[in-house]
Design a protein around this motif. Structure first.
Motif, PDB file in Angstrom:
ATOM      1  N   THR A 134       0.845  -1.184   0.000  1.00 57.93           N
ATOM      2  CA  THR A 134       0.000   0.000   0.000  1.00 57.93           C
ATOM      3  C   THR A 134       0.885   1.240   0.000  1.00 57.93           C
ATOM      4  O   THR A 134       1.984   1.239   0.546  1.00 57.93           O
ATOM      5  CB  THR A 134      -0.920   0.045   1.244  1.00 57.93           C
ATOM      6  OG1 THR A 134      -0.106   0.014   2.410  1.00 57.93           O
ATOM      7  CG2 THR A 134      -1.876  -1.127   1.254  1.00 57.93           C
ATOM      8  N   ALA A 160       3.201  10.005  -5.643  1.00 65.14           N
ATOM      9  CA  ALA A 160       2.049  10.822  -5.257  1.00 65.14           C
ATOM     10  C   ALA A 160       2.167  12.191  -5.910  1.00 65.14           C
ATOM     11  O   ALA A 160       3.266  12.742  -6.031  1.00 65.14           O
ATOM     12  CB  ALA A 160       1.991  10.977  -3.743  1.00 65.14           C
ATOM     13  N   THR A 182      -2.188   8.906   1.002  1.00 64.60           N
ATOM     14  CA  THR A 182      -3.485   8.717   0.364  1.00 64.60           C
ATOM     15  C   THR A 182      -4.051  10.073  -0.041  1.00 64.60           C
ATOM     16  O   THR A 182      -3.683  11.110   0.517  1.00 64.60           O
ATOM     17  CB  THR A 182      -4.488   8.012   1.305  1.00 64.60           C
ATOM     18  OG1 THR A 182      -4.603   8.775   2.511  1.00 64.60           O
ATOM     19  CG2 THR A 182      -4.049   6.600   1.634  1.00 64.60           C
ATOM     20  N   LYS A 183      -4.956  10.023  -1.011  1.00 66.54           N
ATOM     21  CA  LYS A 183      -5.582  11.245  -1.514  1.00 66.54           C
ATOM     22  C   LYS A 183      -6.245  12.007  -0.368  1.00 66.54           C
ATOM     23  O   LYS A 183      -6.905  11.418   0.485  1.00 66.54           O
ATOM     24  CB  LYS A 183      -6.618  10.891  -2.580  1.00 66.54           C
ATOM     25  CG  LYS A 183      -7.273  12.108  -3.178  1.00 66.54           C
ATOM     26  CD  LYS A 183      -8.255  11.731  -4.258  1.00 66.54           C
ATOM     27  CE  LYS A 183      -8.895  13.006  -4.790  1.00 66.54           C
ATOM     28  NZ  LYS A 183      -9.766  12.759  -5.915  1.00 66.54           N
ATOM     29  N   VAL A 215      -2.638   9.420  -5.886  1.00 64.09           N
ATOM     30  CA  VAL A 215      -1.595   8.451  -5.562  1.00 64.09           C
ATOM     31  C   VAL A 215      -1.713   7.299  -6.544  1.00 64.09           C
ATOM     32  O   VAL A 215      -2.800   6.761  -6.752  1.00 64.09           O
ATOM     33  CB  VAL A 215      -1.744   7.915  -4.119  1.00 64.09           C
ATOM     34  CG1 VAL A 215      -0.680   6.869  -3.820  1.00 64.09           C
ATOM     35  CG2 VAL A 215      -1.669   9.047  -3.113  1.00 64.09           C
ATOM     36  N   SER A 247       5.672   4.091   6.404  1.00 64.14           N
ATOM     37  CA  SER A 247       4.377   3.485   6.118  1.00 64.14           C
ATOM     38  C   SER A 247       3.964   2.668   7.341  1.00 64.14           C
ATOM     39  O   SER A 247       4.724   1.803   7.768  1.00 64.14           O
ATOM     40  CB  SER A 247       4.476   2.582   4.895  1.00 64.14           C
ATOM     41  OG  SER A 247       3.223   2.089   4.547  1.00 64.14           O
TER      42      SER A 247
END
Length: 186
Positions: free
Chosen positions: A47, A92, A51-52, A87, A151
Motif C-alpha cells: 500500500t 504521489a 493517500t488522496k 496516488v 508506512s
C-alpha cells in the motif's frame, strides 16, 4: 461368443470406471464451496504510504546562494502546505495551497504549485509559483533527496528531505540548499 460378451462387459466396466475417476478429480476442484477457499493474505499487500486528501507541511531552513556570484549567501527558510491530489503505484501528486519562502529579508508567498513524490527513488520534485512583496511572480523549483516516507504515515508523523543546491532554485535569483521536514497535518 461368450468371450465377446465378457470383453464387452469388461470394456463397459472400464469406461464406467474412467468416467467415475474423471468426475472424482474434476468435481471437487470446480464444486468447492466458497468457504473452503483460503482468505487473501493482506499482510503481503503493498500500500502507498500517502493517500488522496492528506495535508502535508514542508518546513525547513538552509542557505541561499546568489546565482552568478555564489560567494554571496543569505539565510533561507521555507514553509509550504500541500494536499495529496492523487496516488498511483510508487508516487504521489501534490498540490500546493499555501506557504512562504524567505530569503534574507525578502518573503515570497505561494500562489500555486505541484509536485511529485516518488516512493521508490525517495525523491521529490516541486514546482511552485510565488509572488514577491511587489506582486511579481517568480518560479521556485525544489529537488529533494532522501525522502523516505514511513508506512503507515499517520497524523503528526514526519520524514526528512534534503533540497539540494543547483537543482533547487528560485529562478534567476538564488540556488537553495535546504534541510526540511515533511509532516502530515491531517
Amino acid at each position: 461368443m461368450a468371450f465377446r460378451r465378457k470383453m464387452r462387459s469388461m470394456a463397459l466396466v472400464g469406461t464406467a470406471m474412467a468416467l467415475v475417476l474423471t468426475l472424482a478429480v474434476v468435481v471437487p476442484a470446480f464444486g468447492a464451496p466458497p468457504t473452503t477457499i483460503p482468505p487473501v493474505n493482506d499482510h503481503h499487500k503493498v500500500t502507498a504510504p500517502l493517500t488522496k486528501g492528506m495535508v502535508l507541511t514542508i518546513s525547513g531552513s538552509g542557505t541561499a546562494f546568489k546565482i552568478g556570484d555564489q560567494s554571496t549567501t543569505e539565510s533561507a527558510s521555507i514553509s509550504l502546505t500541500a494536499t495529496v491530489e492523487r496516488v498511483s503505484f510508487g508516487r504521489a501528486l501534490l498540490n500546493f495551497t499555501g506557504g512562504t519562502l524567505t530569503v534574507g529579508s525578502e518573503t515570497f508567498t505561494v500562489v500555486s504549485g505541484h509536485g511529485i513524490l516518488n516512493f521508490h527513488s525517495h525523491k521529490i520534485v516541486l514546482h511552485v509559483n510565488l509572488k514577491d512583496s511587489a506582486g511579481k511572480q517568480v518560479h521556485l523549483i525544489l529537488f529533494g533527496k532522501n525522502a523516505h516516507v514511513p508506512s503507515p504515515f499517520n497524523v503528526g508523523d514526519h520524514f526528512s528531505v534534503d533540497f539540494v543546491k543547483h537543482q533547487s532554485k528560485l529562478a534567476h535569483q538564488w540556488f537553495l540548499d535546504l534541510s526540511s521536514t515533511v509532516t502530515r497535518s491531517s
